[in-house]
Design a protein around this motif. Structure first.
Motif, PDB file in Angstrom:
ATOM      1  N   PRO A 287     -16.358  10.158 -20.875  1.00 34.78           N
ATOM      2  CA  PRO A 287     -17.544  10.659 -21.269  1.00 34.78           C
ATOM      3  C   PRO A 287     -17.780  10.532 -22.650  1.00 34.78           C
ATOM      4  O   PRO A 287     -16.588  10.538 -23.482  1.00 34.78           O
ATOM      5  CB  PRO A 287     -17.464  12.136 -20.992  1.00 34.78           C
ATOM      6  CG  PRO A 287     -16.000  12.389 -20.822  1.00 34.78           C
ATOM      7  CD  PRO A 287     -15.235  11.346 -20.244  1.00 34.78           C
ATOM      8  N   SER A 288     -19.067  10.193 -23.050  1.00 30.10           N
ATOM      9  CA  SER A 288     -19.204  10.178 -24.491  1.00 30.10           C
ATOM     10  C   SER A 288     -19.769  11.126 -25.143  1.00 30.10           C
ATOM     11  O   SER A 288     -20.815  11.921 -24.718  1.00 30.10           O
ATOM     12  CB  SER A 288     -20.070   8.915 -24.744  1.00 30.10           C
ATOM     13  OG  SER A 288     -20.399   8.555 -26.222  1.00 30.10           O
ATOM     14  N   ILE A 289     -19.343  11.630 -26.321  1.00 26.21           N
ATOM     15  CA  ILE A 289     -20.036  12.854 -27.148  1.00 26.21           C
ATOM     16  C   ILE A 289     -21.448  12.500 -27.573  1.00 26.21           C
ATOM     17  O   ILE A 289     -22.270  13.105 -27.219  1.00 26.21           O
ATOM     18  CB  ILE A 289     -18.995  13.217 -28.425  1.00 26.21           C
ATOM     19  CG1 ILE A 289     -17.578  13.844 -27.748  1.00 26.21           C
ATOM     20  CG2 ILE A 289     -20.036  14.236 -29.080  1.00 26.21           C
ATOM     21  CD1 ILE A 289     -16.781  13.992 -29.038  1.00 26.21           C
TER      22      ILE A 289
ATOM     23  N   THR B 290     -23.449  10.232 -26.062  1.00 23.70           N
ATOM     24  CA  THR B 290     -24.336  10.057 -25.199  1.00 23.70           C
ATOM     25  C   THR B 290     -24.913  11.532 -24.276  1.00 23.70           C
ATOM     26  O   THR B 290     -26.070  11.724 -24.279  1.00 23.70           O
ATOM     27  CB  THR B 290     -23.705   9.367 -23.802  1.00 23.70           C
ATOM     28  OG1 THR B 290     -23.393   8.150 -24.309  1.00 23.70           O
ATOM     29  CG2 THR B 290     -24.524   8.989 -22.533  1.00 23.70           C
ATOM     30  N   ARG B 291     -23.686  12.664 -24.557  1.00 20.97           N
ATOM     31  CA  ARG B 291     -24.227  13.779 -23.863  1.00 20.97           C
ATOM     32  C   ARG B 291     -24.955  14.449 -24.883  1.00 20.97           C
ATOM     33  O   ARG B 291     -25.977  15.124 -24.376  1.00 20.97           O
ATOM     34  CB  ARG B 291     -22.740  14.432 -23.582  1.00 20.97           C
ATOM     35  CG  ARG B 291     -21.835  13.901 -22.590  1.00 20.97           C
ATOM     36  CD  ARG B 291     -20.375  14.471 -22.502  1.00 20.97           C
ATOM     37  NE  ARG B 291     -20.274  15.707 -22.453  1.00 20.97           N
ATOM     38  CZ  ARG B 291     -20.218  16.507 -21.521  1.00 20.97           C
ATOM     39  NH1 ARG B 291     -19.950  15.620 -20.204  1.00 20.97           N
ATOM     40  NH2 ARG B 291     -20.159  17.591 -21.465  1.00 20.97           N
ATOM     41  N   VAL B 292     -24.801  14.352 -26.007  1.00 21.03           N
ATOM     42  CA  VAL B 292     -25.619  15.018 -26.877  1.00 21.03           C
ATOM     43  C   VAL B 292     -26.806  14.592 -26.930  1.00 21.03           C
ATOM     44  O   VAL B 292     -27.824  15.243 -27.127  1.00 21.03           O
ATOM     45  CB  VAL B 292     -24.721  15.083 -28.150  1.00 21.03           C
ATOM     46  CG1 VAL B 292     -25.719  15.704 -29.409  1.00 21.03           C
ATOM     47  CG2 VAL B 292     -23.778  15.989 -28.393  1.00 21.03           C
TER      48      VAL B 292
ATOM     49  N   ARG C  66     -28.585  13.141 -24.720  1.00 18.67           N
ATOM     50  CA  ARG C  66     -29.389  13.476 -23.428  1.00 18.67           C
ATOM     51  C   ARG C  66     -29.626  14.750 -23.350  1.00 18.67           C
ATOM     52  O   ARG C  66     -30.846  15.272 -23.172  1.00 18.67           O
ATOM     53  CB  ARG C  66     -28.477  13.296 -22.107  1.00 18.67           C
ATOM     54  CG  ARG C  66     -28.279  11.669 -21.841  1.00 18.67           C
ATOM     55  CD  ARG C  66     -27.420  11.330 -20.678  1.00 18.67           C
ATOM     56  NE  ARG C  66     -27.280  10.208 -20.349  1.00 18.67           N
ATOM     57  CZ  ARG C  66     -26.341   9.474 -19.497  1.00 18.67           C
ATOM     58  NH1 ARG C  66     -25.338  10.588 -19.016  1.00 18.67           N
ATOM     59  NH2 ARG C  66     -25.974   8.227 -19.253  1.00 18.67           N
ATOM     60  N   ALA C  67     -28.800  15.770 -24.066  1.00 18.39           N
ATOM     61  CA  ALA C  67     -29.251  17.183 -24.099  1.00 18.39           C
ATOM     62  C   ALA C  67     -30.110  17.412 -25.256  1.00 18.39           C
ATOM     63  O   ALA C  67     -31.167  18.216 -24.896  1.00 18.39           O
ATOM     64  CB  ALA C  67     -27.973  17.916 -24.612  1.00 18.39           C
TER      65      ALA C  67
ATOM     66  N   ARG D  31     -23.547  24.207 -27.252  1.00 21.55           N
ATOM     67  CA  ARG D  31     -23.289  22.835 -26.743  1.00 21.55           C
ATOM     68  C   ARG D  31     -22.233  21.982 -27.847  1.00 21.55           C
ATOM     69  O   ARG D  31     -21.769  21.354 -27.446  1.00 21.55           O
ATOM     70  CB  ARG D  31     -24.787  22.162 -26.819  1.00 21.55           C
ATOM     71  CG  ARG D  31     -24.744  20.727 -26.080  1.00 21.55           C
ATOM     72  CD  ARG D  31     -24.517  20.677 -24.768  1.00 21.55           C
ATOM     73  NE  ARG D  31     -24.311  19.388 -23.975  1.00 21.55           N
ATOM     74  CZ  ARG D  31     -24.363  19.148 -22.751  1.00 21.55           C
ATOM     75  NH1 ARG D  31     -24.723  20.205 -21.858  1.00 21.55           N
ATOM     76  NH2 ARG D  31     -24.088  17.930 -22.391  1.00 21.55           N
TER      77      ARG D  31
ATOM     78  N   GLU E  96     -18.902  20.253 -26.965  1.00 20.41           N
ATOM     79  CA  GLU E  96     -18.432  18.822 -26.990  1.00 20.41           C
ATOM     80  C   GLU E  96     -17.580  18.694 -28.235  1.00 20.41           C
ATOM     81  O   GLU E  96     -17.060  17.719 -28.007  1.00 20.41           O
ATOM     82  CB  GLU E  96     -19.910  18.220 -27.622  1.00 20.41           C
ATOM     83  CG  GLU E  96     -21.142  18.144 -26.420  1.00 20.41           C
ATOM     84  CD  GLU E  96     -20.753  17.362 -25.523  1.00 20.41           C
ATOM     85  OE1 GLU E  96     -19.964  16.606 -25.409  1.00 20.41           O
ATOM     86  OE2 GLU E  96     -20.953  17.883 -24.222  1.00 20.41           O
TER      87      GLU E  96
ATOM     88  N   ARG F 169     -12.311  11.920 -24.884  1.00 15.92           N
ATOM     89  CA  ARG F 169     -13.917  11.309 -24.966  1.00 15.92           C
ATOM     90  C   ARG F 169     -13.583  10.020 -25.684  1.00 15.92           C
ATOM     91  O   ARG F 169     -12.571   9.563 -26.107  1.00 15.92           O
ATOM     92  CB  ARG F 169     -14.784  12.138 -26.120  1.00 15.92           C
ATOM     93  CG  ARG F 169     -14.862  13.449 -25.651  1.00 15.92           C
ATOM     94  CD  ARG F 169     -16.078  13.585 -24.719  1.00 15.92           C
ATOM     95  NE  ARG F 169     -16.560  14.766 -24.270  1.00 15.92           N
ATOM     96  CZ  ARG F 169     -16.029  15.522 -23.226  1.00 15.92           C
ATOM     97  NH1 ARG F 169     -14.773  15.308 -22.711  1.00 15.92           N
ATOM     98  NH2 ARG F 169     -16.252  16.920 -23.148  1.00 15.92           N
TER      99      ARG F 169
END
Length: 430
Positions: free
Chosen positions: A6-8, A10-12, A14-15, A179, A183, A211
């Motif tokens: 998982p990528s920090i 990408t996740r942030v 998208r959020a 969040r 992360e 990550r």
């Protein structure tokens, strides 16, 4: 190339995208609700004003009864109260009498809204006015809205939007903090791994990254650890070999000097004795170097007879008293090297007597009767030892004692004493 982790970023991303959409919809809904309320209020006032105009222009009940033969029923209980926000006037203009109000809403001003005939929109004190000609051309109908009402509507819409935005911003702030904390947990885990990481062990690694962004960091630290461990291993091996190589000739020199002292004339003995003392000190330095490069390896703990251990340490010119009330479990070689260097420090600083004691379980204190140091100097030494900033602050004796204490899971402290100087090795329990 996809890493599968998982990528920090990408996740942030998208959020934040999802929250931006939610933000937009929420603010839009809040503004729509506020505007809808104001529009409903304005339109209701408009309907009320239109009803008042029609009521004034329609025939009276008696006239309607004369025409239709039936009375016009009204229910005043259900008639809304007149609004002061909207008003209207029918004004007649004539050259002789000027402007004269013919009809007006109940709460309309008592003076004409416009003193001269004027059509279209205009602003007059306290009112926004629209004028239009009625049939005949001499009468004008003015419909007006209160400027206070218009300002109130703008303020309420702006305030509702601001409050909605503030509430959503507060929720966004709390959510974003939670969040980001989630992360950033892999970074905290990396810090914990680094705290437990021992670069002196060949082949030691941090383990798999959590990550994708941390994978290069793990690889770089593992590579640096490997290079550092190899270099330290080489330097340790070289220094240990050199120190061992020096011990044999030094022992031979000491033996030859002992023979020379017995056989030489009396006038040469003081000089030879100084040479032998210097050789003995050199032996202690070599022992300290060996100990220094053993302080990072596994300990060989065993119960120690402190009096027997101190009795084997060759220190001339210094009387030593052992007061062992506690049993120590430690590495005998490391502890002997630390004591030897602390005794040497005491002797070089003018002490003639040293007391070795165990004031507490897993604690060893060396207290000499020398001149000691000032409180400021003792505090400076303690800070340097705590930070392991030995260079330029402490000598080899305190440095080695602290390394030996740390090898046993403890620390070296410098307790305050009434006279002389004291150093205490606090060792962790086995």
């Amino acid at each position: 190339m996809k890493s599968g982790l998982p990528s920090i970023r990408t996740r942030v991303t998208r959020a934040l995208l999802g929250w931006s959409v939610l933000w937009t919809l929420s603010v839009s809904l809040a503004v729509c609700l506020a505007v809808q309320q104001e529009i409903d209020e304005l339109l209701d006032d408009t309907l009320l004003a239109a009803a008042q105009v029609l009521d004034a222009s329609l025939p009276t009940p008696s006239e309607t009864s004369a025409v239709a033969g039936t009375p016009k029923e009204t229910n005043e209980a259900t008639t809304p109260a007149p609004s002061g926000r909207f008003t209207w006037q029918v004004v007649e203009y004539s050259p002789s009498s000027g402007a004269r109000i013919l009809l007006a809403s109940p709460l309309a001003p008592t003076h004409p809204l416009r003193t001269t005939p004027s059509t279209g929109f205009a602003d007059v004190p306290a009112w926004r006015v629209f004028g239009t000609h009625l049939a005949g051309g001499t009468h004008l109908l003015y419909v007006a809205q209160s400027q206070d009402e218009r300002r109130e509507a703008k303020i309420e819409v702006a305030l509702s939007a601001a409050l909605a935005t503030l509430a959503i911003a507060l929720l966004a702030h709390l959510w974003l903090r939670a969040r980001l904390r989630q992360e950033l947990l892999p970074l905290e885990h990396l810090a914990e791994r680094l705290a437990r990481h021992d670069p002196l062990i060949l082949g030691a690694t941090l383990g798999a990254a959590e990550r994708a962004e941390l994978r290069p960091v793990h690889a770089a630290i593992d590579a640096l650890t490997d290079r550092l461990a190899r270099r330290l291993a080489h330097e340790r091996a070289f220094t240990a070999h050199a120190a061992h190589s020096l011990r044999t000739p030094l022992a031979g020199i000491d033996a030859q000097l002992a023979v020379a002292l017995r056989e030489c004339p009396a006038q040469l003995q003081p000089r030879l004795q100084r040479v032998r003392s210097a050789a003995a000190r050199l032996q202690r330095v070599v022992t300290a170097l060996l100990t220094l490069f053993r302080s990072g390896v596994d300990l060989r703990r065993q119960p120690l007879d402190l009096a027997s251990l101190v009795g084997r340490l060759p220190i001339e010119g210094l009387s030593i008293t052992v007061e062992a009330s506690q049993t120590l479990s430690a590495d005998g070689d490391l502890l002997a090297a630390a004591l030897l260097n602390l005794f040497d420090n005491a002797l070089r600083n003018g002490a003639s007597h040293v007391i070795v004691s165990t004031p507490a379980s897993a604690a060893l204190r060396v207290h000499d009767d020398g001149p000691g140091v000032s409180a400021a100097r003792r505090s400076e030494l303690q800070e340097a030892i705590a930070a392991q900033a030995y260079e330029g602050h402490t000598g080899l004796g305190l440095m080695l004692a602290d390394l030996v204490a740390r090898a046993h899971g403890g620390r070296l402290s410098l307790p305050e004493v009434d006279r002389g100087f004291a150093a205490e090795l606090r060792l962790a329990q086995a």
